[in-house]
Design an enzyme around this catalytic site. Sequence first.
Site, PDB file in Angstrom:
ATOM      1  N   CYS A 296       0.833  -1.186   0.000  1.00 49.78           N
ATOM      2  CA  CYS A 296       0.000   0.000   0.000  1.00 49.78           C
ATOM      3  C   CYS A 296       0.881   1.254   0.000  1.00 49.78           C
ATOM      4  O   CYS A 296       1.849   1.293   0.767  1.00 49.78           O
ATOM      5  CB  CYS A 296      -0.897  -0.035   1.240  1.00 49.78           C
ATOM      6  SG  CYS A 296      -2.038   1.332   1.366  1.00 49.78           S
ATOM      7  N   PRO A 297       0.592   2.224  -0.825  1.00 49.14           N
ATOM      8  CA  PRO A 297      -0.560   2.383  -1.726  1.00 49.14           C
ATOM      9  C   PRO A 297      -0.279   1.973  -3.169  1.00 49.14           C
ATOM     10  O   PRO A 297      -1.090   2.228  -4.046  1.00 49.14           O
ATOM     11  CB  PRO A 297      -0.820   3.879  -1.664  1.00 49.14           C
ATOM     12  CG  PRO A 297       0.561   4.473  -1.592  1.00 49.14           C
ATOM     13  CD  PRO A 297       1.351   3.487  -0.727  1.00 49.14           C
TER      14      PRO A 297
END
Length: 80
Positions: free
Chosen positions: A15-16
């Site tokens: 993430c992200p």
Amino acid sequence: MTKSDAVYDLKGLNCPLPVLKAKKRLAGMHPGSRLWIETTDPLAVIDIPAFCSDAGHQLIETAAVSGGHRFLVERGEPRS
């Protein structure tokens, strides 16, 4: 999975990055086309559905696979 569905391997990214890369890839696709997204990021089970909802894409299928998840996303209409 059909032959017309592209597969985007995002395994190993956290993430992200899976959402950012999926967003960019889907932006270059025609509405109605489908993309399999493969990821090992445990947060993707939250992030990918939220991204689809926010961006107007349809999450067709989610599957847990060895070491990660697969998501089938159908490209939505561009939002103005």
